[in-house]
Design an enzyme around this catalytic site. Structure first.
Site, PDB file in Angstrom:
ATOM      1  N   TYR A  41      -2.113  -1.076  10.456  1.00 23.89           N
ATOM      2  CA  TYR A  41      -2.563  -0.896   8.645  1.00 23.89           C
ATOM      3  C   TYR A  41      -0.912  -0.241   8.576  1.00 23.89           C
ATOM      4  O   TYR A  41      -0.457  -1.266   8.107  1.00 23.89           O
ATOM      5  CB  TYR A  41      -3.247  -0.338   8.444  1.00 23.89           C
ATOM      6  CG  TYR A  41      -3.689  -0.445   6.805  1.00 23.89           C
ATOM      7  CD1 TYR A  41      -3.713  -2.502   6.597  1.00 23.89           C
ATOM      8  CD2 TYR A  41      -3.411   0.176   5.577  1.00 23.89           C
ATOM      9  CE1 TYR A  41      -4.224  -2.263   4.969  1.00 23.89           C
ATOM     10  CE2 TYR A  41      -3.061  -0.789   4.465  1.00 23.89           C
ATOM     11  CZ  TYR A  41      -4.001  -1.262   3.869  1.00 23.89           C
ATOM     12  OH  TYR A  41      -4.387  -2.168   2.762  1.00 23.89           O
ATOM     13  N   SER A  84       0.837  -1.540   0.716  1.00 26.89           N
ATOM     14  CA  SER A  84       0.134   0.221  -0.226  1.00 26.89           C
ATOM     15  C   SER A  84       0.505   0.894  -0.001  1.00 26.89           C
ATOM     16  O   SER A  84       1.790   1.014   0.275  1.00 26.89           O
ATOM     17  CB  SER A  84      -1.044  -0.373   1.264  1.00 26.89           C
ATOM     18  OG  SER A  84      -0.987   1.024   1.856  1.00 26.89           O
TER      19      SER A  84
END
Length: 305
Positions: free
Chosen positions: A190, A177
């Site tokens: 995350y 990501s």
């Protein structure tokens, strides 16, 4: 003293040459890279039953690999995706596997190698997100996120990399990501796990420098328009729209076929990351607020992939 000075000078000249060579080589590969054929590949996709994992598996099936193996927790989705792949004329199988559990990963990896063969293309796609501020995360949520997003990829790499080294070829893909390159409010769990994956992939790439036949690819997508990130909003959504799953899959497939080491999506995020690295930290805070990134998670209602 003179010998040491000569050695440093020689090393500096060699370093300059290597930087120039690798830069030119990278440009050449980008412009003239040969497309990789996937017809003989045994592919394993974690989180392959649904979401991006399912759609990526189906896209890979269009290139007629030897076998596609799906890992995940939901048997119904795994079975459905496996049948859809088989309908395309490609062999497929699935194994229920919670990648957060190390022993389960090793047990199922052994079963794959025994029943199907050595995996030649490993796609680490499984992921989860809580979407809470650090002080609101309970220990279980944080540990679960670390196990699924980060530790799981340690276990899969340790399970499937040794045969790749023996064969002198293979490919490991990490669906990461942009939050593995920058942190945002409300995504501490995350972002931490994704930063760790960036370091993991870079480290393994260095450790495999003697094995040029083994490729490492890291994909860093921006916000994806799916259930996992539902409710995430920026101030200017038309200027910075979320990526579609189709876009992520297309670019991931291209990265696999052309042996790209790193992909950042969309491409303009290279500029964002460059500015982040050169501007003072104090400059970035008002930028984040202007773009509404400090309120990104206020309406978050996503769930695990």
């Amino acid at each position: 003293m003179l010998v040491a000075l000569c050695k440093v000078t020689f090393d500096a000249i060699r370093l300059t040459f290597m930087i120039f060579y690798e830069t030119c080589h990278g440009i050449f590969r980008y412009l003239f890279a040969k497309k990789k054929c996937l017809s003989g590949e045994i592919i394993l996709v974690t989180g392959g039953g649904k979401g991006i994992g399912r759609k990526l598996s189906l896209a890979l099936a269009a290139h007629r690999p030897k076998h596609i193996i799906l890992w995940g927790r939901d048997r119904d989705w795994l079975e459905l995706t496996s049948r859809d792949i088989q309908a395309k004329g490609v062999e497929a199988s699935f194994y229920q596997c919670d990648v957060s559990l190390r022993e389960q990963v090793y047990t199922q990896a052994a079963a794959v190698q025994r029943e199907v063969g050595n995996v030649t293309l490993l796609v680490n796609n499984a992921g989860t997100v809580c979407g809470k501020a650090i002080l609101e995360l309970n220990p279980h949520e944080l540990q679960h996120c670390l196990k699924v997003n980060t530790l799981a990829q340690f276990w899969t790499i340790k399970a499937f990399l040794p045969p790749m080294i023996e064969q002198g070829s293979g490919h490991i893909v990490c669906i990461n990501s942009v939050l593995g390159l920058m942190g945002l409010k409300g995504l501490g769990d995350y972002s931490t796990t994704k930063f760790a994956l960036t370091g993991l992939m870079e480290t393994v790439r260095r450790e495999l420098s003697m094995y040029p036949g083994i490729m490492m690819t890291t994909v860093h997508p921006y916000q994806v328009q799916n259930d996992m990130f539902a409710g995430m909003t920026v101030r200017f959504p038309k200027l910075f729209p979320p990526l579609t799953e189709a876009c992520v899959i297309r670019e991931t497939l291209s990265a696999i076929q052309y042996g790209k080491r790193q992909v950042v999506l969309p491409a303009y995020f290279h500029l964002v990351l460059f500015l982040r690295s050169v501007l003072p930290v104090a400059c970035m805070v008002p930028c984040y607020k202007f773009l509404g990134l400090h309120r990104l998670m206020e309406n978050f209602k996503g769930h695990n992939s």
